[in-house]
Design a protein around this motif. Structure first.
Motif, PDB file in Angstrom:
ATOM      1  N   UNK A  63       0.839  -1.197   0.000  1.00  0.00           N
ATOM      2  CA  UNK A  63       0.000   0.000   0.000  1.00  0.00           C
ATOM      3  C   UNK A  63       0.873   1.246   0.000  1.00  0.00           C
ATOM      4  N   UNK A  64       0.371   2.303  -0.638  1.00  0.00           N
ATOM      5  CA  UNK A  64       1.015   3.601  -0.436  1.00  0.00           C
ATOM      6  C   UNK A  64       0.791   4.014   1.013  1.00  0.00           C
ATOM      7  N   UNK A 230       4.362   1.518  -5.742  1.00  0.00           N
ATOM      8  CA  UNK A 230       5.681   0.879  -5.812  1.00  0.00           C
ATOM      9  C   UNK A 230       6.800   1.917  -5.756  1.00  0.00           C
ATOM     10  N   UNK A 231       6.630   3.017  -6.510  1.00  0.00           N
ATOM     11  CA  UNK A 231       7.671   4.057  -6.507  1.00  0.00           C
ATOM     12  C   UNK A 231       7.857   4.631  -5.111  1.00  0.00           C
ATOM     13  N   UNK A 232       6.728   4.920  -4.443  1.00  0.00           N
ATOM     14  CA  UNK A 232       6.825   5.487  -3.104  1.00  0.00           C
ATOM     15  C   UNK A 232       7.481   4.510  -2.148  1.00  0.00           C
ATOM     16  N   UNK A 233       7.094   3.242  -2.248  1.00  0.00           N
ATOM     17  CA  UNK A 233       7.658   2.230  -1.357  1.00  0.00           C
ATOM     18  C   UNK A 233       9.171   2.122  -1.559  1.00  0.00           C
ATOM     19  N   UNK A 234       9.602   2.224  -2.816  1.00  0.00           N
ATOM     20  CA  UNK A 234      11.028   2.128  -3.094  1.00  0.00           C
ATOM     21  C   UNK A 234      11.821   3.327  -2.623  1.00  0.00           C
ATOM     22  N   UNK A 235      11.142   4.476  -2.446  1.00  0.00           N
ATOM     23  CA  UNK A 235      11.846   5.710  -2.055  1.00  0.00           C
ATOM     24  C   UNK A 235      11.877   5.934  -0.557  1.00  0.00           C
ATOM     25  N   UNK A 236      11.212   5.074   0.235  1.00  0.00           N
ATOM     26  CA  UNK A 236      11.085   5.328   1.663  1.00  0.00           C
ATOM     27  C   UNK A 236      12.428   5.456   2.367  1.00  0.00           C
ATOM     28  N   UNK A 239      14.148   9.042   2.826  1.00  0.00           N
ATOM     29  CA  UNK A 239      13.433  10.150   3.477  1.00  0.00           C
ATOM     30  C   UNK A 239      14.052  10.565   4.820  1.00  0.00           C
ATOM     31  N   UNK A 240      15.156   9.957   5.206  1.00  0.00           N
ATOM     32  CA  UNK A 240      15.679  10.150   6.554  1.00  0.00           C
ATOM     33  C   UNK A 240      15.955  11.625   6.870  1.00  0.00           C
ATOM     34  N   UNK A 241      16.629  12.318   5.965  1.00  0.00           N
ATOM     35  CA  UNK A 241      17.002  13.711   6.243  1.00  0.00           C
ATOM     36  C   UNK A 241      15.775  14.593   6.419  1.00  0.00           C
ATOM     37  N   UNK A 242      14.783  14.390   5.561  1.00  0.00           N
ATOM     38  CA  UNK A 242      13.597  15.238   5.652  1.00  0.00           C
ATOM     39  C   UNK A 242      12.719  14.858   6.848  1.00  0.00           C
ATOM     40  N   UNK A 374       8.278  19.786   1.940  1.00  0.00           N
ATOM     41  CA  UNK A 374       8.422  18.392   2.361  1.00  0.00           C
ATOM     42  C   UNK A 374       7.108  17.634   2.181  1.00  0.00           C
ATOM     43  N   UNK A 375       6.283  18.081   1.240  1.00  0.00           N
ATOM     44  CA  UNK A 375       4.940  17.504   1.112  1.00  0.00           C
ATOM     45  C   UNK A 375       4.963  16.058   0.646  1.00  0.00           C
ATOM     46  N   UNK A 376       6.064  15.613   0.048  1.00  0.00           N
ATOM     47  CA  UNK A 376       6.137  14.231  -0.427  1.00  0.00           C
ATOM     48  C   UNK A 376       6.464  13.256   0.690  1.00  0.00           C
ATOM     49  N   UNK A 377       6.759  13.745   1.885  1.00  0.00           N
ATOM     50  CA  UNK A 377       7.033  12.852   3.008  1.00  0.00           C
ATOM     51  C   UNK A 377       5.703  12.440   3.624  1.00  0.00           C
ATOM     52  N   UNK A 378       5.339  11.168   3.585  1.00  0.00           N
ATOM     53  CA  UNK A 378       4.041  10.740   4.124  1.00  0.00           C
ATOM     54  C   UNK A 378       3.886  11.116   5.593  1.00  0.00           C
ATOM     55  N   UNK A 379       2.709  11.636   5.917  1.00  0.00           N
ATOM     56  CA  UNK A 379       2.465  12.146   7.263  1.00  0.00           C
ATOM     57  C   UNK A 379       2.560  11.034   8.304  1.00  0.00           C
TER      58      UNK A 379
END
Length: 988
Positions: A63-64, A230-236, A239-242, A374-379
């Motif tokens: 899931x996203x 899938x793209x979001x899952x691969x980019x998780x 996200x550490x810095x943000x 930072x809107x692309x970082x899931x809440x």
């Protein structure tokens, strides 16, 4: 009565039962989850069928994060219809229902997210795309305008079964030949606001094509939401810095402290929504746009500034957080994407120093810009990083207040028609308070607040919306003004009374005195040890001290909750007026750790889920808890203890001590309810042979109860409280309850000498299985009959199905749940004093009962019935299509099914038996329906097989042939006539 069987036969049956269970479980992990038309009693099934040559995808996609959040909200409970997305349009002009159904089916084929089911794999949620249905059903109801709002509201509120891929529904209300209201209801897990624009545009083009017209443009291949997930899952991992930056921005932030309602909110997961509005001058929006342009700010930032100022007035706080909606949509790759791409952005602003509107606008704009970067970082990742810091000390979520600008709503514009937006407000609130600048009608702008009526009362909400409107007007008139002087912090809190001294201003005093049944209260705070509260009731029939303590645990921060609440007849006071603490009863000692089976279960559940054995007052979030773990913890305790509990309860209670107290309260309430509803004058000692019947007011249960009563069998009928009054027959005792009350089920089974289990949720398969496991565990004597469904056979390879044939994939979720329940029952039969077990598999059930009438109109055969009722063309599969000589359905008369069930009480079949009265071809059934409805429909044979008519199986029913023999009035035409002419249902 005889319940024994030959031992060799028994062994063979045990082997068969184990094989059935193994195959059912194996089927549940496969990717092929398609199923044919519903043929069982009721249809809570997934009845999609792959197109010829189409192989259903077996991949389970993660899931996203937005989907995961939505899935968790559903699992936590209490969302109601908050996350249902209704899309309604009043269409005037020529409208073709068949063309609309074709267009909707094409839309679902284009966007796989609209045919996706949600499951779990290794404890994690995932999504699985289902094959495209042959036709998406569009139900049509003739109604006048007066009845339309209630029909639309009921359709919008109907729950979704995400595990079955149920994410979109269609309803058409026909007010006249050229006047219709079209309602599409989506689940938010599949769409967002931008998706509706795509849906509206593509549906219009597809409808144009379906009616023979030329669309505006050819539709390009649609982007698929699974690719985004899938793209979001691969980019998780990147996200550490943000995430660290978000942690800095929100460090030590607290949820806004809204004024508490005058009356304490009931302890329920429901969040009823209410709305207050104030009209704005027509010139205000343009003036605010001009202000924004002058200050390099958007209209949204200007309205958000007014929301911060209004919240500042409401709470008296300087450091505030308001949530706003962000989006993950960016670039051409996501253009035209249907799916959930929204994200919550927490905006934190410092309002100290009495800034002017323009100064505050600059602060808000800067904070908003920072959040949007930072809107692309899931809440939910941000919340997980913050841990316990994501909530206030009392467990309140950080983002409980939101703000938005509401533009012109999306409508469905079909060629040759006029379109009018139909507003369908949700019954549930997503947040405690939401500010909105409503520009839906440009000529009539409004200030709006939506609020959770349990978190904010009407007076406070009215104040909030009037302040918001006044601030919007003031900003438009003179942006250099400073917002009005603020009330002193805490003036909105409930007051303990004019005579109470300042030292009594303990949070527990305010909370107790806010209770409508409490006249006075005080708190003693010794130097060492916990505080103790004392309360005086207005009436002796008020709440107990334990109930008041439970209220405080739910509404106050843990450190503000006293050790006990002691009730007094009168509050002792000094001559000067304050409470005289010296004359108060002695303070109890520090409470020990909770003890007993529920406390032990809570401790063990915390340990299993969180990996740490907690002390009684350790915080769930501090131990690493989050929403998914709350769901897991609640499900474990609900199963172990048989008490109602949701993930939201866990999030609110937070500590083992508080959660144990909550479970103790619910156990006491459950016991009291059972004691009040249990027939006192009659017991199994007086009435030997009592048969427990579940679902006693349902379409099958009502006939079973009537049949048993006619045979002189004493009956204990289990029915929901709201329908128990429908049972009025000598020899029938009523016990109130349902399948979610596991302790009540256990108690009811223990009272009976035999069991008929006819109740079913149809869509909540985990509830059905938990209920069966509980009942079988309590079953210790006599026979047990389970009313199952032929859906358990799945899609057999042969057109004739023998009794106890092994299931054949694909098996629907509904059929799989029946298989699992059967396996639990048959495995236990004949052990530990239990009698014989019978699983009676029924097809479609017909009979003169309102529930069965509803199933005929809207269930498995709903599309066929509606077409016959309205005289629309009916396409039927031609015999021989696909190599099958016959297409139709099996059916059973409810009275015959009841006789078969009663027969199994006297002579158990010790396994599976089918119960069919007959089989009818689709052509004959369509002919019967049109004749009985008095309509004329064009019956057309085609080489295609519509999804809901793809059924070609005959079920052997030799084991129960004798009780199934039709009696007078049980032929197909007669029973259909009784159902269509609405003969009053049988009273049992």
């Amino acid at each position: 009565m005889s319940t024994d069987a030959d031992s060799a036969t028994h062994d063979r049956r045990q082997q068969l039962q184990r094989e059935l269970l193994r195959r059912a479980r194996a089927g549940s992990t496969r990717g092929t989850t398609t199923a044919g038309p519903a043929t069982g009693a009721g249809t809570g099934r997934d009845d999609r069928t792959p197109r010829p040559g189409c192989v259903p995808p077996a991949e389970c996609v993660p899931l996203s994060r937005a989907q995961r959040r939505m899935w968790l909200m559903e699992r936590l409970g209490g969302t109601g219809d908050s996350y249902h997305v209704p899309f309604a349009t009043r269409v005037r002009g020529p409208f073709d229902v068949a063309a609309f159904a074709t267009a909707l089916t094409s839309l679902v084929a284009r966007h796989a997210i609209l045919r996706t089911r949600y499951t779990e794999h290794d404890g994690e949620p995932c999504q699985e795309v289902l094959p495209t249905p042959r036709t998406v059903p569009v139900h049509v109801v003739d109604t006048d305008e007066a009845q339309a709002p209630e029909l639309l509201r009921r359709e919008t509120a109907r729950p979704f079964d995400l595990a079955a891929g149920d994410c979109v529904r269609a309803l058409v209300l026909r007010h006249g030949p050229q006047d219709h209201t079209l309602l599409l209801t989506f689940h938010h897990i599949a769409v967002d606001g931008a998706s509706l624009e795509t849906v509206a545009g593509e549906l219009a083009d597809l409808y144009t094509t379906a009616t023979g017209g030329t669309p505006r443009q050819a539709l390009a291949p649609a982007p698929q939401y699974a690719d985004h997930a899938r793209r979001e899952h691969g980019a998780l991992s990147g996200f550490e810095e943000e995430l660290e930056r978000w942690s800095e921005l929100l460090a030590d932030a607290e949820p806004p402290r809204l004024p508490r309602p005058a009356a304490p909110a009931p302890h329920t997961a429901e969040r009823p929504a209410a709305v207050r509005t104030v009209p704005l001058a027509p010139t205000v929006p343009d003036a605010l746009r001009t202000l924004g342009a002058q200050r390099q700010a958007t209209l949204f930032a200007v309205s958000l500034t007014a929301a911060f100022a209004a919240l500042h007035r409401l709470t008296g706080a300087d450091d505030l957080v308001i949530g706003v909606a962000g989006t993950h949509r960016s670039g051409t790759a996501m253009r035209g994407l249907v799916g959930l791409c929204v994200n919550t952005l927490p905006v934190r602003v410092d309002l100290s120093g009495a800034p002017s509107f323009t100064q505050l606008l600059r602060r808000v704009s800067d904070a908003l810009l920072e959040a949007q970067q930072h809107r692309h970082i899931p809440f939910d990742l941000v919340l997980e990083r913050l841990g316990a810091g994501a909530r206030g000390a009392d467990g309140t979520a950080l983002v409980r207040v939101t703000s938005d600008v509401l533009g012109e709503p999306t409508v469905l514009r079909l060629p040759g028609t006029s379109a009018q937006y139909v507003d369908l407000p949700s019954d549930g609130a997503k947040f405690n308070l939401s500010y909105g600048l409503d520009l839906g009608d440009p000529a009539r702008p409004r200030a709006l607040v939506q609020y959770d009526a349990h978190a904010l009362d009407d007076t406070a909400a009215e104040t909030a919306v009037r302040d918001y409107a006044a601030l919007l007007h003031a900003m438009a008139a003179d942006p250099e003004l400073t917002p009005d002087p603020l009330p002193a912090a805490g003036t909105q809190d409930a007051s303990p009374g004019p005579s109470s001294p300042a030292r009594d201003r303990h949070p527990a005093v305010a909370a107790l005195c806010a209770h409508p049944m409490v006249a006075d209260a005080t708190v003693v705070r010794p130097e060492h040890g916990p505080a103790v509260a004392y309360a005086v009731l207005k009436d002796s029939a008020g709440p107990s001290g334990h109930e008041l303590l439970g209220l405080l645990r739910r509404t106050l921060a843990p450190e503000a909750v006293p050790a006990a609440v002691t009730l007094l007849d009168a509050m002792p006071r000094t001559a000067a007026g304050p409470a005289d603490h010296a004359r108060l009863p002695g303070r109890p000692s520090t409470p020990d750790a909770p003890s007993g089976p529920r406390a032990q279960a809570v401790t063990e559940a915390f340990t299993a889920v969180l990996g740490h054995r907690p002390s009684p007052d350790e915080d769930f979030f501090a131990l690493g808890g989050h929403s998914l773990k709350a769901v897991q913890l609640a499900e474990r305790l609900r199963t172990d203890l048989g008490l109602p509990l949701t993930g939201l309860d866990v999030l609110q209670a937070r500590t083992p001590r508080a959660l144990t107290a909550l479970l103790d309260e619910r156990a006491a309430r459950q016991s009291a309810a059972k004691a009040a509803s249990r027939p006192a004058a009659r017991s199994r000692h007086v009435r030997p042979g009592t048969v427990l019947v579940t679902g006693a007011t349902g379409g099958v249960g009502a006939f079973v109860v009537r049949e048993l009563a006619a045979r002189g069998r004493p009956v204990l009928a289990l029915a929901r409280p709201e329908s128990a009054h429908l049972i009025a027959t000598d020899g029938v005792d009523v016990i109130e309850g349902d399948l979610t009350d596991l302790a009540g089920l256990r108690d009811a089974v223990a009272q009976a000498d035999a069991v008929v289990h006819a109740a079913c949720t149809f869509t909540r398969h985990e509830v059905d299985l938990a209920a069966m496991e509980t009942m079988v565990d309590a079953w210790r004597r006599g026979p047990f009959v389970f009313v199952s469904s032929v859906d358990a056979y799945g899609h057999p390879a042969t057109d004739r199905v023998a009794e106890e044939s092994a299931p054949h994939e694909p098996v629907s979720p509904y059929g799989r749940a029946k298989l699992d329940c059967e396996a639990v029952l048959l495995r236990a039969a004949g052990t530990e004093g239990r009698g014989g077990a019978s699983s009676v598999r029924s097809p479609i059930v017909w009979g003169a009962h309102d529930r069965l009438r509803e199933q005929l109109r809207w269930g498995a055969l709903g599309t066929l019935y509606q077409a016959a009722e309205h005289g629309r063309p009916i396409e039927l599969p031609r015999p021989g299509t696909g190599g099958h000589a016959w297409y139709g359905a099996a059916w059973v008369h409810a009275a015959a099914l009841a006789r078969a069930v009663a027969e199994c009480l006297d002579r158990p079949v010790h396994g599976v038996a089918n119960a069919c009265s007959g089989h009818v071809s689709w052509h004959d059934l369509a002919h019967d329906l049109t004749e009985l409805l008095g309509t004329r429909a064009d019956l057309r044979e085609t080489d295609a097989v519509p999804r809901d008519l793809d059924h070609r199986w005959h079920y052997d029913s030799t084991r129960l042939a004798r009780p199934l023999r039709p009696r007078r009035g049980e032929d197909r035409r007669t029973v259909l006539a009784e159902m269509i002419t609405a003969t009053p249902p049988p009273r049992v």
